[in-house]
Scaffold this active site. Structure first.
Site, mmCIF file in Angstrom:
data_model
loop_
_atom_site.group_PDB
_atom_site.id
_atom_site.type_symbol
_atom_site.label_atom_id
_atom_site.label_comp_id
_atom_site.label_asym_id
_atom_site.label_seq_id
_atom_site.Cartn_x
_atom_site.Cartn_y
_atom_site.Cartn_z
ATOM 1 N N HIS A 96 39.642 40.578 23.366
ATOM 2 C CA HIS A 96 39.459 39.264 22.526
ATOM 3 C C HIS A 96 37.993 39.175 21.844
ATOM 4 C CE1 HIS A 96 43.116 37.960 24.292
ATOM 5 N NE2 HIS A 96 43.071 38.128 25.585
ATOM 6 N N ASP A 137 48.634 42.819 32.588
ATOM 7 C CA ASP A 137 48.953 41.393 32.795
ATOM 8 C C ASP A 137 50.435 41.236 32.287
ATOM 9 O OD1 ASP A 137 48.182 41.901 30.401
ATOM 10 O OD2 ASP A 137 46.317 40.346 30.591
HETATM 11 C C1 SP5 Z 1 41.825 40.070 28.738
HETATM 12 C C2 SP5 Z 1 42.676 39.161 28.884
HETATM 13 O O1 SP5 Z 1 43.746 39.236 29.418
HETATM 14 N N1 SP5 Z 1 42.497 37.644 28.611
HETATM 15 C C3 SP5 Z 1 43.346 36.861 28.808
HETATM 16 C C4 SP5 Z 1 42.652 35.315 28.702
HETATM 17 C C5 SP5 Z 1 43.572 34.199 28.886
HETATM 18 N N2 SP5 Z 1 42.717 33.222 29.233
HETATM 19 C C6 SP5 Z 1 43.446 32.008 29.042
HETATM 20 C C7 SP5 Z 1 44.974 32.067 29.620
HETATM 21 C C8 SP5 Z 1 45.630 30.539 29.838
HETATM 22 C C9 SP5 Z 1 47.069 30.619 30.206
HETATM 23 N N3 SP5 Z 1 47.361 29.599 30.740
HETATM 24 C C10 SP5 Z 1 48.948 29.709 31.379
HETATM 25 C C11 SP5 Z 1 48.609 29.102 32.958
HETATM 26 C C12 SP5 Z 1 49.961 29.634 33.779
HETATM 27 N N4 SP5 Z 1 49.628 29.485 34.831
HETATM 28 ZN ZN ZN Z 2 45.688 39.856 28.890
#
Ligand code: SP5
Ligand code: ZN
Length: 344
Positions: free
Chosen positions: A161, A286
């Site tokens: 990212h 993931d």
């Molecule tokens: C490297 C990488 O996998 N970064 C991922 C960053 C995600 N950050 C925020 C994700 C927010 C997701 N919210 C959904 C919640 C469901 N329980």
């Molecule tokens: Zn990711």
């Protein structure tokens, strides 16, 4: 397969992150690296080595110098202002302000150099981030020199990212991009980056968007509904020299192995046609069905099939660890990709 890993990567330990309005334990935490390390050890894969320390030069081939300086000093500046906890941004330039001014104050720069609040800068952040870049570079040395056909850089924190002068999404420096550039600077004419993390690798895309010497192909949750929301659509094809060298495969929530694998086959054709001299895989797992922040439905056995398919490309390959937050199964899933590759 040789694995590179540094214990210094554990030194980044955020106090927490915001999720659904609550301040919760950080999903991206040191245990992630330990889960993957334990699985690599259990698989008796081969040597696990700490990287040598590289200078900042290969990082500065990708990242803006003032941005790197900011990452190095932000935590000390935060503490010098008697702030509690980790350094977090509070405001961003959301399209309605000037873009030509870099603020002087730390709060201004935290906002200027980031795109979300998920990526705390804590006491050990810089040391861990630098170590992760070194871990990526050590793997890049091996595959670009021809010493190894494949290597695993067990990076943490992740990197895909992070853009040239912007951090976010748990990422500070773009480990895969730094490795790709190192390969370009050491004999590879063309490098392909295949990003299989659940999230779109917006940083990697931004870094190489105008270039034809590094191809970017990414499979990920559709930005219409999934983080990082603002990039990752199929119509993003690259610009100028880079037109035709960026390939996004956004997939809907609930995507299972069959649909995911069909997209992988399409992305693999693009990579194969490009005839890269080296392949960097941004390896996020993931996509796993029990991942706490993602929505695909891949299962443990599918990761070996993924590794097999990547091996079929027949290129010198560097796996760079990205996301994956189901910490109990994280190591098994990541190592299954490597096993699938080795056994192909
Ligand atoms: C490297 C990488 O996998 N970064 C991922 C960053 C995600 N950050 C925020 C994700 C927010 C997701 N919210 C959904 C919640 C469901 N329980
Ligand atoms: Zn990711």
């Amino acid at each position: 397969m040789k694995t590179y890993y540094s214990r210094k990567q554990l030194e980044h330990n955020a106090a927490g992150e915001f999720n659904r309005g609550a301040f919760v334990q950080a999903f991206e935490r040191p245990d992630r690296a330990l889960s993957v390390l334990a699985a690599v050890e259990a698989a008796h894969f081969g040597a696990i080595e700490a990287p040598t320390e590289f200078s900042l030069d290969p990082i500065l081939r990708i990242h803006d110098a003032a941005f790197v300086k900011f990452l190095q000093t932000a935590y000390a500046e935060w503490k010098a202002m008697d702030r509690p906890g980790d350094a977090l941004p509070m405001m961003w330039n959301a399209r309605v302000f000037r873009e030509d001014k870099i603020p002087e104050s730390l709060d201004g720069r935290l906002g200027y150099y980031s795109f979300d609040i998920s990526s705390a800068i804590a006491a050990g952040t810089w040391d861990a981030v630098k170590a992760a870049a070194d871990v990526a570079l050590a793997g890049a040395v091996d595959i670009s020199s021809g010493r190894e056909k494949v290597a695993f850089s067990l990076c943490r924190p992740p990197g895909h990212h992070a853009a040239s002068d912007c951090y976010g999404g748990y990422c500070y420096l773009n480990n895969a991009a730094i490795a790709a550039q190192y390969c370009r600077d050491h004999g590879a004419n063309r490098v392909a980056i295949l990003d299989v993390d659940f999230h779109h690798g917006n940083g990697t895309q931004q870094i190489f968007y105008s270039r034809s010497d590094v191809l970017f192909a990414s499979l990920h949750g559709d930005p219409k509904t999934e983080y990082p929301y603002f990039l990752g659509y199929a119509d993003e094809k690259g610009k100028g020299e880079g037109e035709g060298f960026n390939h996004n495969y956004p997939l809907p929530r609930g995507t299972d192995w069959d649909a995911w694998n069909a997209a992988l086959t399409a992305a693999s054709k693009v990579v194969d046609t490009y005839k890269p001299d080296a392949l960097i895989v941004s390896l996020g797992v993931d996509t796993y069905k029990n991942d706490p922040i993602s929505s695909f439905k891949l299962d443990t056995q599918h990761y070996a099939l993924m590794g097999q398919a990547i091996a079929k490309l027949g290129k010198p390959t560097l796996f760079v660890m990205e996301g994956g937050y189901a910490i109990g199964e994280l190591g098994t899933n990541a190592v299954n990709v490597l096993k699938g590759f080795e056994n192909a």
